[in-house]
Each structure stands twice: as structure tokens, then as C-alpha cells.
Design an enzyme around this catalytic site. Structure first.
Site, PDB file in Angstrom:
ATOM      1  N   ARG A 202       0.867  -1.175   0.000  1.00  0.00           N
ATOM      2  CA  ARG A 202       0.000   0.000   0.000  1.00  0.00           C
ATOM      3  C   ARG A 202       0.906   1.227   0.000  1.00  0.00           C
ATOM      4  O   ARG A 202       2.040   1.167   0.465  1.00  0.00           O
ATOM      5  CB  ARG A 202      -0.894   0.013   1.237  1.00  0.00           C
ATOM      6  N   LYS A 227      -1.731  -1.813   7.798  1.00  0.00           N
ATOM      7  CA  LYS A 227      -3.164  -1.618   8.032  1.00  0.00           C
ATOM      8  C   LYS A 227      -3.666  -2.619   9.075  1.00  0.00           C
ATOM      9  O   LYS A 227      -3.340  -3.800   9.029  1.00  0.00           O
ATOM     10  CB  LYS A 227      -3.934  -1.803   6.718  1.00  0.00           C
ATOM     11  N   HIS A 292      -2.690   1.883  -6.126  1.00  0.00           N
ATOM     12  CA  HIS A 292      -3.286   0.635  -5.646  1.00  0.00           C
ATOM     13  C   HIS A 292      -3.464  -0.370  -6.778  1.00  0.00           C
ATOM     14  O   HIS A 292      -3.557  -1.576  -6.529  1.00  0.00           O
ATOM     15  CB  HIS A 292      -4.621   0.919  -4.959  1.00  0.00           C
ATOM     16  N   ARG A 295      -0.681  -2.791  -6.662  1.00  0.00           N
ATOM     17  CA  ARG A 295      -0.874  -3.834  -5.639  1.00  0.00           C
ATOM     18  C   ARG A 295      -1.842  -4.900  -6.156  1.00  0.00           C
ATOM     19  O   ARG A 295      -1.593  -6.097  -6.004  1.00  0.00           O
ATOM     20  CB  ARG A 295      -1.404  -3.179  -4.372  1.00  0.00           C
ATOM     21  N   HIS A 318      -4.207  -9.460   4.344  1.00  0.00           N
ATOM     22  CA  HIS A 318      -5.668  -9.503   4.466  1.00  0.00           C
ATOM     23  C   HIS A 318      -6.077 -10.329   5.683  1.00  0.00           C
ATOM     24  O   HIS A 318      -5.548 -11.425   5.893  1.00  0.00           O
ATOM     25  CB  HIS A 318      -6.299 -10.123   3.223  1.00  0.00           C
ATOM     26  N   TYR A 327      -9.533 -11.719  -6.257  1.00  0.00           N
ATOM     27  CA  TYR A 327      -8.569 -11.768  -7.367  1.00  0.00           C
ATOM     28  C   TYR A 327      -8.798 -12.965  -8.283  1.00  0.00           C
ATOM     29  O   TYR A 327      -8.331 -12.970  -9.422  1.00  0.00           O
ATOM     30  CB  TYR A 327      -7.134 -11.767  -6.827  1.00  0.00           C
TER      31      TYR A 327
END
Length: 345
Positions: A202, A227, A292, A295, A318, A327
Site C-alpha cells: 500500500r 493496516k 493501488h 498492488r 488480508h 482476485y
């Protein structure tokens, strides 16, 4: 000095407007106040409607409950900070709560009900065509505010929560990524973009990195307080390590891996976005590519090369596998092998 002040709503925010005949001394004093601004549209100087400023400018609260609302918002901000919510989350929740309370300035907070939130949803959010994510932020902020600061529950299930838009992540081809990464001759710019793609970072994670987070002996990068306040490690590509060594020799970073004009200060996110924008112009890619996207492309290209989804989840940081599973919907590896029945006609 002849002046008067009153509470106003400016750009969906409660402010104090200060009216006076042109006075250089007063303007100079106003400029020294935190977040004092000049509004070209309203032709007035205005400052935050904080409790301190309300008293400073001798504003007597009308039955709008403005002072009480300001106090409650500040209590909420303090509570969020004490619980170590990230700076961006605090800002998002406070702005969301402000927009809701500004909609009901004539109504005491204690009298606000579920019905009021539904009205706000229809008459403010939907009417102004705000996004689904913004609507959910409002609901989350209201729920947390009433359960903590007001010590009463708002029945969120009774409020119309919008269905999340099921949009697919934007992905670039490997050829497009290579064009973007090769666009810059500036070593720092090239290294930053390459590192984002090669590690699936990120923007904030890249800019928070420090030189000692690069472990060249183990070929990994340590990402601290990513995050969700979770540390994680990502593999360090040999090609990136070579690029980083060249970068270290030339730029000699001190505190942050990538620093701006001021030594010891991190590179600005806005400046990094401009770096990408310039790369897109150079290679004539007209897609609205963001950082992004790199990524997303990293994750999709890993999946297409056969990397297990569980590992991709770990690499991206995640919490839920469902986030990573999106994805599988943009990977073209299997889709391209499907033969159209049209070919048999």
C-alpha cells in the site's frame, strides 16, 4: 474593533464565520489561529467551531445545541484516540458524525432515533448521490458514537445498510506494469514504483518504511504497523535488492527509506501519486491508474503464476480470505483456456 461572529455550515462542516470591515491587524490575528481560512465563495474568514473558539468569539448557543454537539464530537474524538484507532479512521469517523449532527442541529442528540437516521440516509446521502462506502462509514460512526459516548444503542439492523458494490479490482497486464516501471530515469521515483509492485505494498506502507526494515540477508522486508496495526513480512526480490543498493549509495536515506525535500521527513503521498501520473503520461497509458492498481496487479499476477491463495492473503496482509478471493475473478489464466461455442459454428 467592530466585528461579529456566527456559526455557519461551510463545505459540510460547522465553522465560525467572523464578519468585520477590512482590518489588517484583525486579519493578521485571525491567521495565527489554528485552521483559520478565507472563503472566496462566502467572502468571509472562518475558524473551526471548537468549544474554545465558541467562547473566544462570544457566541451564545441558540436552541441548536451547537455547543453541546461540539463537546460530544470532541469526546468521541478523544475516545477513538484513546482506543488507538488510526489517524485516518479517526478523521473519517469524526467527519461522518459531524455531517450527521449538522443535519439535525435543531434537534437534541438525546432525541435522535432510528427514524432520524433513515431520513438522513434518504434526504442527505441518497439525494446527494454519495457513495455506498460513505453511507456505511456514516452508519458505523453513528453506531459507535451512540454506544460509547451516549451510552445507548441505535438499532443499526433497522437502518437501511446499502449492499456493497461488487466491483472488481483494476488490474494491469505485465507488459503495462513493465512500461510504467521503466518510465522514470529518476532513480528514487523508479525504486518507489518498483517496490510497490514487487511487494504488493500500500502507498502508506511504502512511505512508512525505514532502512533497517530491509533485511538483505534473509531477503525479506518487514512492514511495521501496516493496516490494522499488524506487522508482516514480504519477500525481497533479488532485482529489487540490486536496485535498492544502488538507491542507497546515491540517496543515503537517514530515517525513512524514501524522504522528501526535508531530510528525515517521509516522502509525501501526493508527490508519489504525481510520480505515477508522470510515468503514465510518458508511456501514454490513458487508463485512470492509481498506486493501488500496482498492488492489485501484483496479487493477480501471483495467482496467475500458480501461487496459492493462502500465501497471497498473507503477503497482502488480508484478515479474511474472502478479501483475497476477489482476485480469482480477475485472473484470466483459466478464462483464456475456455473455448467459445461460437468457434464451433
Amino acid at each position: 474593533m467592530n466585528w461579529n461572529a456566527k456559526l455557519i455550515i461551510h463545505k459540510n462542516e460547522q465553522r465560525i464565520a467572523v464578519f468585520f470591515d477590512k482590518d489588517i491587524d484583525l486579519i493578521s490575528r485571525l491567521k495565527k489561529l489554528d485552521d483559520a481560512r478565507w472563503s472566496a465563495s462566502k467572502k468571509v474568514w472562518h475558524v473551526p467551531a471548537s468549544e474554545h473558539n465558541i467562547r473566544r468569539f462570544n457566541i451564545i448557543p441558540k436552541p441548536t445545541h451547537s455547543l453541546y454537539n461540539v463537546e460530544q464530537i470532541e469526546k468521541f474524538r478523544y475516545w477513538l484516540s484513546s482506543k488507538r484507532y488510526s489517524e485516518s479512521t479517526v478523521k473519517t469517523y469524526i467527519e461522518a458524525l459531524k455531517s450527521f449532527l449538522l443535519f439535525y442541529t435543531e434537534k437534541p442528540i438525546a432525541e435522535i432515533t432510528n427514524e432520524d437516521i433513515i431520513v438522513f440516509n434518504n434526504e442527505h446521502i441518497i439525494k446527494n448521490k454519495f457513495s455506498v462506502s460513505y453511507q456505511n462509514q456514516i452508519v458505523n460512526a453513528i453506531k459507535l458514537f451512540f454506544s460509547t459516548i451516549q451510552s445507548r444503542q441505535i438499532e443499526i439492523d433497522a437502518i437501511h445498510r446499502p449492499k456493497r458494490e461488487k466491483s472488481l479490482p483494476n488490474v494491469l497486464s505485465k507488459e503495462e506494469v513493465k512500461q510504467i516501471l521503466d518510465a522514470h530515469s529518476n532513480l528514487k521515483h523508479k525504486t518507489m514504483l518498483c517496490l510497490i509492485y514487487s511487494c504488493g505494498l500500500r502507498c502508506g506502507e511504502l512511505l512508512a518504511m525505514r532502512p533497517h526494515h530491509i533485511d538483505s540477508k534473509r531477503n525479506i522486508i518487514l512492514l511495521k504497523n501496516a493496516k490494522g496495526k499488524k506487522d508482516r513480512i514480504v519477500p525481497l526480490s533479488p532485482k529489487i535488492l540490486t536496485l535498492l543498493r544502488e538507491y542507497f549509495i546515491v540517496h543515503k536515506p537517514s530515517i525513512y527509506l524514501f524522504e522528501g525535500y526535508e531530510k528525515g521527513q517521509p516522502y509525501k503521498a501526493r508527490s508519489l501519486q504525481q510520480v505515477l501520473k508522470l510515468a503514465l503520461i510518458k508511456v501514454q497509458i490513458s487508463k485512470p491508474v492509481t498506486l493501488h492498481w500496482l498492488r492489485h496487479s501484483y496479487a493477480t499476477h501471483l495467482l496467475e503464476s500458480g501461487t496459492d491463495l493462502h500465501y497471497i492473503q498473507e503477503l497482502l496482509g488480508h484478515s479474511s480470505s474472502k478479501t483475497t478471493e476477489i482476485y480469482t475473478h480477475v485472473s484470466t489464466k483459466n478464462i483464456q483456456q475456455i473455448k467459445s461455442p461460437f468457434d464451433d459454428l
